[in-house]
Design an enzyme around this catalytic site. Structure first.
Site, short mmCIF file in Angstrom:
data_model
loop_
_atom_site.label_atom_id
_atom_site.label_comp_id
_atom_site.label_asym_id
_atom_site.label_seq_id
_atom_site.Cartn_x
_atom_site.Cartn_y
_atom_site.Cartn_z
N TYR A 134 58.99 -5.11 -17.37
CA TYR A 134 58.58 -6.35 -18.04
C TYR A 134 57.20 -6.17 -18.69
O TYR A 134 57.01 -6.48 -19.87
CB TYR A 134 58.55 -7.50 -17.02
CG TYR A 134 57.91 -8.78 -17.51
CD1 TYR A 134 58.55 -9.59 -18.45
CD2 TYR A 134 56.67 -9.19 -17.00
CE1 TYR A 134 57.94 -10.77 -18.89
CE2 TYR A 134 56.07 -10.37 -17.44
CZ TYR A 134 56.71 -11.15 -18.37
OH TYR A 134 56.11 -12.31 -18.80
N TRP A 159 50.74 -16.59 -14.05
CA TRP A 159 51.09 -17.49 -12.93
C TRP A 159 51.46 -18.91 -13.43
O TRP A 159 50.93 -19.92 -12.96
CB TRP A 159 49.92 -17.59 -11.94
CG TRP A 159 49.65 -16.35 -11.14
CD1 TRP A 159 49.88 -15.05 -11.50
CD2 TRP A 159 49.08 -16.28 -9.83
NE1 TRP A 159 49.48 -14.20 -10.50
CE2 TRP A 159 48.99 -14.93 -9.44
CE3 TRP A 159 48.62 -17.24 -8.92
CZ2 TRP A 159 48.47 -14.50 -8.22
CZ3 TRP A 159 48.10 -16.82 -7.70
CH2 TRP A 159 48.04 -15.47 -7.36
N1 NAP Z 1 56.56 -17.62 -16.34
C1 NAP Z 1 55.38 -17.07 -16.08
O1 NAP Z 1 54.85 -17.11 -14.97
C2 NAP Z 1 54.65 -16.36 -17.20
C3 NAP Z 1 53.43 -15.74 -16.90
C4 NAP Z 1 52.74 -15.09 -17.93
C5 NAP Z 1 53.25 -15.09 -19.22
N2 NAP Z 1 54.46 -15.67 -19.47
C6 NAP Z 1 54.97 -15.63 -20.85
O2 NAP Z 1 55.07 -16.96 -21.31
C7 NAP Z 1 56.16 -17.06 -22.25
C8 NAP Z 1 57.07 -18.22 -21.85
O3 NAP Z 1 57.55 -17.95 -20.54
P1 NAP Z 1 58.60 -18.93 -19.83
O4 NAP Z 1 58.45 -18.72 -18.38
O5 NAP Z 1 58.52 -20.29 -20.43
O6 NAP Z 1 59.98 -18.23 -20.28
P2 NAP Z 1 61.47 -18.75 -20.08
O7 NAP Z 1 61.50 -20.01 -19.29
O8 NAP Z 1 62.25 -17.58 -19.57
O9 NAP Z 1 61.91 -19.11 -21.56
C9 NAP Z 1 62.31 -18.16 -22.50
C10 NAP Z 1 63.28 -18.82 -23.46
O10 NAP Z 1 63.73 -17.81 -24.41
C11 NAP Z 1 65.16 -17.98 -24.55
N3 NAP Z 1 65.82 -16.78 -25.05
C12 NAP Z 1 66.36 -15.77 -24.32
N4 NAP Z 1 66.92 -14.87 -25.13
C13 NAP Z 1 66.76 -15.31 -26.40
C14 NAP Z 1 67.13 -14.81 -27.68
N5 NAP Z 1 67.79 -13.64 -27.81
N6 NAP Z 1 66.79 -15.51 -28.78
C15 NAP Z 1 66.12 -16.68 -28.66
N7 NAP Z 1 65.73 -17.21 -27.47
C16 NAP Z 1 66.05 -16.53 -26.36
C17 NAP Z 1 65.59 -18.31 -23.13
O11 NAP Z 1 66.90 -18.77 -23.07
P3 NAP Z 1 67.74 -18.55 -21.69
O12 NAP Z 1 67.03 -19.34 -20.64
O13 NAP Z 1 69.09 -19.06 -22.03
O14 NAP Z 1 67.71 -17.07 -21.39
C18 NAP Z 1 64.54 -19.35 -22.76
O15 NAP Z 1 64.89 -20.63 -23.24
C19 NAP Z 1 56.82 -15.70 -22.27
O16 NAP Z 1 56.32 -14.96 -23.35
C20 NAP Z 1 56.36 -15.04 -20.98
O17 NAP Z 1 56.34 -13.63 -21.08
C21 NAP Z 1 55.16 -16.31 -18.49
#
Ligand code: NAP
Length: 301
Positions: A134, A159
């Site tokens: 990742y 986080w």
């Molecule tokens: N969560 C954390 O703790 C965290 C921490 C640091 C940074 N981040 C970053 O913050 C950002 C948002 O994270 P999040 O937790 O909100 O992510 P998330 O809940 O996993 O949301 C990602 C979205 O992208 C969609 N997606 C998947 N494949 C796709 C495709 N091929 N085309 C278009 N959309 C697609 C997903 O759909 P499906 O659900 O149907 O797959 C989901 O709706 C990301 O860049 C992540 O790396 C997150």
């Protein structure tokens, strides 16, 4: 016009609601416009641009299943690198600014020790050194974004928790209501970050630039203020959860180490990000415990 990509994820949903409240003109897409498919993205862009010029693209879409990524390298890379590159290329062709979200996982979590023995928070220009699939793909995604659209802001965060997805706070509340004792790791340090605060920061970027002030393109760090372990976070969730009536029984919260939880992927031990660059823009950085209180008051379903 703002194009929000990934509007159905944890962060994207929050951002979508905030954009709606802000009155700014925006469109949003998620899986129905596959970011790994350049033709699909280009077609979607053409349709949107026919109605209104796209000035900003915000990318919240990503592959975020950190453990699963170790066995699903191709899909993870496809989303986090190719997808990010495609979006940046579309933004570049459109002459749009891109806000792309990245992560503390681009660092190895060993921290930066300069003299003395304790580490300082990671700065934006510290060398990256991911330790899992990742993290590698998110780091390569950052490089692809900067290469394909120099007019990009990359916001690294860590986080994350919020109302609209599976996350640590929801899991803790559930477990604390079900079990008499839980163990939480005490050897990883970071800054819990509410998706509402990060979404507000994304909007603040747009508003500052639209007001005519210049923000240099490049990488910025944003998390809530303060550094704690997951164990400390769990204890505070219990304390505040009880105060707000979100936890209705007693539960002992005990510390353990990462070694007690065998996992496919090593998690960064030190995930604290230096936020002085974003603070210098005048953007507010709420303390993690104040934001948790707000979240528990307003958001838990
Ligand atoms: N969560 C954390 O703790 C965290 C921490 C640091 C940074 N981040 C970053 O913050 C950002 C948002 O994270 P999040 O937790 O909100 O992510 P998330 O809940 O996993 O949301 C990602 C979205 O992208 C969609 N997606 C998947 N494949 C796709 C495709 N091929 N085309 C278009 N959309 C697609 C997903 O759909 P499906 O659900 O149907 O797959 C989901 O709706 C990301 O860049 C992540 O790396 C997150």
């Amino acid at each position: 016009m703002i194009w929000l990509i990934g509007n159905k994820g944890m962060l994207g949903t929050e951002l979508s609601l905030l954009l709606e409240k802000s009155g700014l003109s925006f469109v949003e897409t998620d899986r129905e416009v596959d970011i790994t498919n350049m033709a699909a993205l280009t077609a979607a862009y053409a349709e949107i641009a026919e109605k209104e010029q796209v000035k900003w693209i915000i990318n919240c879409a990503a592959y975020t299943a950190v453990e699963k990524a170790e066995d699903d390298v191709e899909t993870c890379r496809s989303l986090n690198v190719l997808g990010a590159a495609n979006i940046a290329a579309v933004a570049n062709n459109a002459g749009a600014r891109l806000i792309h979200i990245s992560t503390d996982y681009v660092f190895d979590g060993k921290g930066i020790v300069e003299g003395g023995t304790s580490t300082r928070p990671y700065r934006e220009n510290d060398a990256t050194n991911p330790i899992g699939v990742y993290g590698f793909t998110k780091r390569d995604g950052e490089l692809a974004v900067l290469e394909n659209n120099p007019a990009s802001y990359i916001i690294r965060t860590a986080w994350l928790y919020g109302k609209y997805g599976n996350n640590f706070v929801h899991t803790m509340l559930r477990l604390m209501n079900e079990q008499d004792e839980i163990k939480v790791v005490n050897d990883q340090l970071g800054s819990p970050t509410w998706t509402f605060d990060l979404s507000s920061t994304v909007l603040a970027f747009i508003k500052i630039v639209e007001s005519g002030k210049n923000i240099p393109f490049g990488i910025y760090h944003f998390t809530n203020e303060g550094n704690i372990s997951w164990f400390d976070f769990a204890k505070e969730i219990f304390k505040q959860g009880r105060e707000h009536g979100r936890i209705t029984k007693d539960c002992a919260v005990k510390p353990c180490t990462s070694a007690d939880y065998p996992a496919k992927v090593k998690r960064p031990a030190y995930s604290v990000l230096d936020k002085s660059k974003i603070a210098a823009l005048g953007i507010e950085i709420p303390a993690w415990d104040i934001s948790l209180r707000e979240f528990l008051k307003l958001c838990v379903v």
